[in-house]
Design a protein around this motif. Structure first.
Motif, PDB file in Angstrom:
ATOM      1  N   GLY A 198      17.628 -27.065  28.183  1.00  0.00           N
ATOM      2  CA  GLY A 198      17.096 -25.702  28.371  1.00  0.00           C
ATOM      3  C   GLY A 198      15.744 -25.811  29.037  1.00  0.00           C
ATOM      4  N   ALA A 199      15.758 -26.177  30.333  1.00  0.00           N
ATOM      5  CA  ALA A 199      14.539 -26.671  30.970  1.00  0.00           C
ATOM      6  C   ALA A 199      13.538 -25.595  31.359  1.00  0.00           C
ATOM      7  N   THR A 200      13.885 -24.321  31.228  1.00  0.00           N
ATOM      8  CA  THR A 200      12.885 -23.312  31.600  1.00  0.00           C
ATOM      9  C   THR A 200      12.626 -22.329  30.469  1.00  0.00           C
ATOM     10  N   SER A 201      11.352 -21.961  30.329  1.00  0.00           N
ATOM     11  CA  SER A 201      10.980 -20.977  29.315  1.00  0.00           C
ATOM     12  C   SER A 201      11.357 -19.567  29.759  1.00  0.00           C
ATOM     13  N   ILE A 202      11.645 -19.396  31.042  1.00  0.00           N
ATOM     14  CA  ILE A 202      12.036 -18.069  31.525  1.00  0.00           C
ATOM     15  C   ILE A 202      13.459 -17.805  31.047  1.00  0.00           C
ATOM     16  N   GLY A 203      13.575 -17.019  29.998  1.00  0.00           N
ATOM     17  CA  GLY A 203      14.871 -16.767  29.388  1.00  0.00           C
ATOM     18  C   GLY A 203      15.339 -17.901  28.491  1.00  0.00           C
ATOM     19  N   GLU A 204      14.536 -18.935  28.341  1.00  0.00           N
ATOM     20  CA  GLU A 204      14.887 -20.089  27.484  1.00  0.00           C
ATOM     21  C   GLU A 204      16.251 -20.652  27.888  1.00  0.00           C
ATOM     22  N   THR A 205      16.465 -20.744  29.188  1.00  0.00           N
ATOM     23  CA  THR A 205      17.804 -21.083  29.682  1.00  0.00           C
ATOM     24  C   THR A 205      17.904 -22.495  30.253  1.00  0.00           C
ATOM     25  N   PHE A 206      19.142 -22.911  30.413  1.00  0.00           N
ATOM     26  CA  PHE A 206      19.422 -24.046  31.275  1.00  0.00           C
ATOM     27  C   PHE A 206      19.001 -23.681  32.695  1.00  0.00           C
ATOM     28  N   CYS A 207      18.542 -24.660  33.465  1.00  0.00           N
ATOM     29  CA  CYS A 207      18.336 -24.459  34.894  1.00  0.00           C
ATOM     30  C   CYS A 207      19.608 -24.887  35.607  1.00  0.00           C
ATOM     31  N   GLY A 208      19.545 -24.868  36.930  1.00  0.00           N
ATOM     32  CA  GLY A 208      20.645 -25.433  37.699  1.00  0.00           C
ATOM     33  C   GLY A 208      20.677 -26.943  37.491  1.00  0.00           C
ATOM     34  N   GLU A 209      21.647 -27.582  38.111  1.00  0.00           N
ATOM     35  CA  GLU A 209      21.791 -29.026  37.955  1.00  0.00           C
ATOM     36  C   GLU A 209      20.580 -29.763  38.518  1.00  0.00           C
ATOM     37  N   TYR A 210      20.210 -30.833  37.841  1.00  0.00           N
ATOM     38  CA  TYR A 210      19.175 -31.761  38.312  1.00  0.00           C
ATOM     39  C   TYR A 210      17.782 -31.151  38.397  1.00  0.00           C
ATOM     40  N   PHE A 211      17.592 -29.930  37.926  1.00  0.00           N
ATOM     41  CA  PHE A 211      16.239 -29.375  37.953  1.00  0.00           C
ATOM     42  C   PHE A 211      15.624 -29.572  36.572  1.00  0.00           C
ATOM     43  N   LEU A 212      14.833 -30.623  36.439  1.00  0.00           N
ATOM     44  CA  LEU A 212      14.338 -31.054  35.135  1.00  0.00           C
ATOM     45  C   LEU A 212      12.853 -31.387  35.205  1.00  0.00           C
ATOM     46  N   PRO A 213      12.012 -30.361  35.422  1.00  0.00           N
ATOM     47  CA  PRO A 213      10.572 -30.633  35.482  1.00  0.00           C
ATOM     48  C   PRO A 213      10.062 -31.160  34.137  1.00  0.00           C
ATOM     49  N   ASN A 214       9.045 -31.999  34.204  1.00  0.00           N
ATOM     50  CA  ASN A 214       8.482 -32.566  32.976  1.00  0.00           C
ATOM     51  C   ASN A 214       7.287 -31.780  32.461  1.00  0.00           C
ATOM     52  N   ASP A 215       6.583 -31.137  33.377  1.00  0.00           N
ATOM     53  CA  ASP A 215       5.310 -30.507  33.017  1.00  0.00           C
ATOM     54  C   ASP A 215       5.430 -29.034  32.674  1.00  0.00           C
ATOM     55  N   THR A 216       6.518 -28.404  33.089  1.00  0.00           N
ATOM     56  CA  THR A 216       6.693 -26.986  32.772  1.00  0.00           C
ATOM     57  C   THR A 216       8.008 -26.745  32.039  1.00  0.00           C
ATOM     58  N   CYS A 217       8.613 -27.802  31.542  1.00  0.00           N
ATOM     59  CA  CYS A 217       9.935 -27.593  30.937  1.00  0.00           C
ATOM     60  C   CYS A 217       9.789 -26.917  29.580  1.00  0.00           C
ATOM     61  N   TYR A 218      10.908 -26.559  29.007  1.00  0.00           N
ATOM     62  CA  TYR A 218      10.900 -25.835  27.738  1.00  0.00           C
ATOM     63  C   TYR A 218      11.485 -26.742  26.654  1.00  0.00           C
ATOM     64  N   ASP A 219      12.772 -27.048  26.769  1.00  0.00           N
ATOM     65  CA  ASP A 219      13.388 -27.994  25.834  1.00  0.00           C
ATOM     66  C   ASP A 219      13.072 -27.613  24.388  1.00  0.00           C
ATOM     67  N   GLU A 220      13.492 -26.410  24.034  1.00  0.00           N
ATOM     68  CA  GLU A 220      13.184 -25.870  22.712  1.00  0.00           C
ATOM     69  C   GLU A 220      13.710 -26.780  21.607  1.00  0.00           C
ATOM     70  N   SER A 221      12.937 -26.908  20.547  1.00  0.00           N
ATOM     71  CA  SER A 221      13.348 -27.725  19.406  1.00  0.00           C
ATOM     72  C   SER A 221      14.726 -27.309  18.899  1.00  0.00           C
ATOM     73  N   CYS A 222      14.960 -26.011  18.776  1.00  0.00           N
ATOM     74  CA  CYS A 222      16.252 -25.529  18.286  1.00  0.00           C
ATOM     75  C   CYS A 222      17.400 -25.941  19.205  1.00  0.00           C
ATOM     76  N   ALA A 223      17.123 -25.999  20.509  1.00  0.00           N
ATOM     77  CA  ALA A 223      18.179 -26.382  21.452  1.00  0.00           C
ATOM     78  C   ALA A 223      18.552 -27.840  21.251  1.00  0.00           C
ATOM     79  N   ALA A 224      17.560 -28.697  21.021  1.00  0.00           N
ATOM     80  CA  ALA A 224      17.840 -30.114  20.777  1.00  0.00           C
ATOM     81  C   ALA A 224      18.612 -30.289  19.471  1.00  0.00           C
ATOM     82  N   ILE A 225      18.203 -29.552  18.449  1.00  0.00           N
ATOM     83  CA  ILE A 225      18.913 -29.622  17.164  1.00  0.00           C
ATOM     84  C   ILE A 225      20.354 -29.142  17.347  1.00  0.00           C
ATOM     85  N   GLY A 226      20.518 -28.031  18.029  1.00  0.00           N
ATOM     86  CA  GLY A 226      21.862 -27.495  18.254  1.00  0.00           C
ATOM     87  C   GLY A 226      22.725 -28.443  19.081  1.00  0.00           C
TER      88      GLY A 226
END
Lengths: 591, 591
Positions: A289-317
């Motif tokens: 869930g790489a973007t905080s905008i809507g807490e969503t998945f981004c498109g493929e291969y778009f995985l920024p390190n400095d602005t990503c979201y990666d919510e704790s709940c998403a990792a747990i889920g």
């Protein structure tokens, strides 16, 4: 019964019991979440019960119950029973159970399943009730949950007078399968299946509920529905899209239903969705869930390190989804990803003292990282929308169950940390220091020709016997796919399942982005402790880039030179436990 | 009168006249923005007039009027007069003039200055009216604007029955100073000053209007106000914060008022805010407002390339601010930043065919860049919130005025592109190919001992004389401050004011992030054309990193090697004019 005895997770479980659960309960009280259950709120009063408050309390309750299973504790049980009593007392005559809608907007019950969280909250209440039933044998809360689930069965469906719909925020699907197991009532499994089979199927129930969502441009309509995984039937979904937490909870429910019904098509969809995440939409930590905008998945291969979201709940889920898929299929890819998650993204959100949390789990944090509500650079005590903290309460007690698959005649050591496994058929002691060390020893206190399988290794063991084997744990220099621009020119350091990071407290006086590592570094392991966790740190020689910039300009011409410098890495999940700091997972390579 | 004759901007002005203005007018018609001025909308009808629609139309009108100044055109004038007639007819008896509030929510006039856009729209109407007056001498639209401004004077103030407030979206401040100049009425300057002096001053007018914004945590309240630059008095503001477009429009108004009143304190605040942006909050292209979340400035040194926002309107507004500060102070830093903007971020949003636009101007776009509404990877014809396209209509005709400061006895060649300057006192022809070439020739067709200043060079010139001089234009390898983690290990290529970029169409078959440049490259210049623009492309030898990844894994161990490869750079502002493509400004360096 599985009891963890290792240096990485067992201390986390202790902290969960002693800090995370008590502090979360305290926050639930302070913020009015417990008070809301008493139905004393009136319009104009402060602390208006929020639509998802019940779920926060329920997740803490589930954690308490799961904790009781591991460590019976009269005081804890007493505390739990008192909150259960509030839920039981709150329940309406028809079974309805939601503190927000009962008090704040009773006229809007079930009106807006797309945006509202009634079914989501119901799911967490059901999970808590099932855990309480398992821990205590008491049906008090379970019956309450069943009454609510019965109302939901009555409310939703294709029959006359029923609402054809499904949850806007998925979660209840997986909970209903648990309720089916606890109660033995197949109607709950049927409801889970109904929700899954209704999602994204024409005519789209969410467009029926919200005609205004239908845009003249069908792509826009589809994007809105995709945010809730409702753009096409779930069986046809092959790309993980939309709100990441919703998505992985749905996938858990799909896997659960597939496990019960043997639905190969549903299982195939689960596998495709998993593969899409693992091959194209996952940070190296397992974060999604790489973007905080809507807490969503981004498109493929778009995985920024400095602005990503990666919510704790998403990792747990996502870990919960991997665990289900591993149990269902036994495939290594699920085991490997589950292990990646539990050692990295699924625990990085929790401080080692147990009462501070990241909502977003970035892979690069600098002194300048933009905060977006103060949740990026330092773990916080609580959040206005506080789904993540209580999720740890209930996730951590389940770790042991996730690490070993215990069948009647076979035990799979999927994540072979030190532990004690006792069942009717056998009693095993697993020792070693995995993943700090690779030597694993399994002693059968009691067992009759039990098969023990750890990855490609397979043994038979009987009472009194001990087996021992070694897992290789070289330090690896990992590259990302060339399509991931954020990681270009950089490497990540991994040893076993642990992704390492540079933290400023170990690498002082420099921006971490100025550091470079050799492409074939001379790694050294070093014993280290942070809080109550013992682990191996990694050191390697590298360089610091220094560029002349006497006027501290933003953009400038300047001579650059590389100065030799020792780099020190710690496990990513343990960063920011020694005060405010910077961190990076991906480190520049020297060419 | 200044007429541009160069290869970079003159073609843009032609395109503005022939494509951007006509197509923007067409979009305003198609979307109902023109129709809205006829006051025929009734509840239930489609195309409900939006709160900022008038501003979009007004910006196109301002562009039309400014265009008439440069190139008289009966048809264009006729078209403009017809829209002016709609505004005049729409004006209410008391002077009120806003198509949204008249038709959609008349009861809410001036109720919500914090969130609504009445004063913002008024500002653009005033600017259009002033431009029309200048171009035609007709007072028709100017008088209409004055009547509206008079109503605003009556409505806002500290007197009895007045509302003590200021614009939630700044812009009218600078417009009122223009209206003061056009009308000679000091009351408009006074209102501009009142708005500036009311902003952020205790008791905060926005908290009076929105008591619910006051959070128990004063930091949260302050952050909400800071989003509109209203957290502290403007004179005390030293850090550029909040919504970037709002911010720079405010700073323009502050500079304008300071210019009129000689207010040193206000000017000092302008200089501090500018320095803060230039030293810590600006991309190398001049782009500002680095996050799409709230369209705000980030903290210092947080300037991601792949997820940044850098709205076209923010770059235009920042250029307008630099221009004002240059005129006020003559300082090189303002000239340099203005030049950076006009050659890079302030024009990158506009396609060379003139009818497609970027809202966000990223510095790195890959095939995987996350779209957030399709505006990142390809310029779009129009937007739902379409402030940027019409901003170009009015910005481009002003470029000549921005490039040369023409005083009675001195002409400053701030941006010495080829041009013709005619005034009562002198007539100059500036030729050369700046910034493709550095040789500048100034011929005085008519002049009497005129001083000509270009940066550190100073000449006297009289009728019939020609002077010529050279500006050095070496290709530079630029580093970013070590605090900017996104640019670490990377270089940007700059020649003169132009920031260069790698575009995939010139560097095929590879992810641009796989390319490396030497720290001392062998640059070559090459003549090139895209659309109607002639410029110098830059080539340099470099490398492509290839890493073995036969299974196309996301994360993997693999051998890496560098393969020699030629790199080709074009001006950043010209990318994405040859079909869908990828682009990066910052390129990895080899060490």
């Amino acid at each position: 019964m599985i009891r963890l005895k290792d240096n990485f997770f067992a201390p986390r479980q202790k902290t969960n019991r002693e800090s995370t659960i008590p502090s979360s309960l305290r926050r639930c009280e302070e913020t009015g979440r417990i008070e809301a259950l008493k139905l004393q709120w009136k319009p104009g009063m402060e602390n208006m019960p929020h639509v998802f408050w019940d779920s926060d309390v329920a997740k803490v309750m589930e954690g308490m119950a799961l904790e009781l299973l591991l460590n019976p504790d009269e005081k804890l049980r007493d505390r739990l029973e008192k909150i259960i009593d509030l839920f039981v007392a709150m329940q309406q005559d028809d079974g309805y159970l939601n503190s927000h809608f009962i008090q704040v907007e009773p006229e809007n019950r079930w009106k807006d399943t797309f945006n509202q969280h009634e079914l989501y909250c119901a799911g967490h209440i059901i999970e808590a009730a099932v855990a309480h039933f398992k821990a205590t044998g008491s049906r008090k809360f379970l019956d309450c949950a069943c009454r609510y689930a019965d109302l939901i069965i009555k409310t939703f469906g294709n029959g006359p007078g029923q609402k054809r719909s499904c949850p806007g925020h998925e979660e209840i699907e997986l909970a209903l399968v648990k309720l089916y197991h606890a109660s033995g009532e197949k109607k709950y499994l049927d409801l889970a299946q109904y929700f899954i089979d209704t999602r994204g199927v024409e005519p789209n129930c969410f467009l029926a509920e919200h005609p205004e969502m239908a845009d003249p441009d069908p792509a826009k309509t589809s994007a809105r529905l995709a945010n809730h995984q409702a753009h096409i039937p779930v069986r046809e979904q092959a790309e993980a899209v939309g709100h990441a937490v919703r998505a992985v909870y749905l996938y858990c429910g799909m896997a659960d239903v597939a496990a019960e019904t043997g639905d190969r098509e549903l299982l195939a969809a689960c596998e495709k969705l998993f593969d899409n995440i693992r091959q194209k939409k996952m940070h190296i930590t397992g974060g999604i869930g790489a973007t905080s905008i809507g807490e969503t998945f981004c498109g493929e291969y778009f995985l920024p390190n400095d602005t990503c979201y990666d919510e704790s709940c998403a990792a747990i889920g996502f870990a919960l989804f991997c665990w289900r898929m591993l149990k269902l299929t036994g495939k290594e890819k699920y085991r490997e990803t589950l292990e990646r998650l539990v050692f990295n993204a699924a625990l990085s959100g929790l401080s080692l003292d147990g009462d501070k949390f990241f909502y977003a789990n970035l892979l690069e944090v600098t002194p300048y990282t933009f905060e977006h509500g103060s949740t990026r650079r330092q773990r916080q005590k609580w959040f206005d929308c506080s789904c993540c903290p209580p999720n740890f309460c209930r996730f951590i007690p389940q770790l042991g169950e996730m690490f070993f698959r215990c069948e009647a005649d076979t035990v799979y050591l999927d994540i072979p940390v030190a532990a004690e496994i006792e069942s009717e058929q056998y009693h095993l002691q697993i020792s070693g220091d995995y993943p700090a060390g690779g030597r694993i020893t399994v002693k059968a206190v009691r067992a009759d020709n039990l098969k023990v399988i750890c990855r490609e290794k397979e043994f038979s063991i009987s009472s009194g016997e001990t087996i021992s084997f070694e897992i290789e744990l070289p330090v690896k220099v990992i590259h990302a796919n060339a399509a991931v621009a954020s990681d270009a020119g950089k490497a990540a350091i991994q040893r076993g399942p642990i992704i390492y990071a540079l933290e400023s407290v170990d690498n002082k006086g420099v921006e971490l982005s100025s550091l470079l590592i050799s492409s074939e570094p001379d790694f050294q392991l070093e014993d280290m402790e942070i809080g109550n966790i013992k682990f191996k740190a990694i050191t390697a020689s590298g360089w610091e880039e220094q560029i002349d910039n006497p006027d501290n300009q933003l953009y400038f011409e300047g001579e650059s030179r590389l100065v030799p410098r020792q780099l020190k890495f710690i496990p990513y999940a343990l960063w920011q436990n020694r005060g405010r700091s910077s961190m990076t997972v991906w480190v520049r390579k020297k060419y």
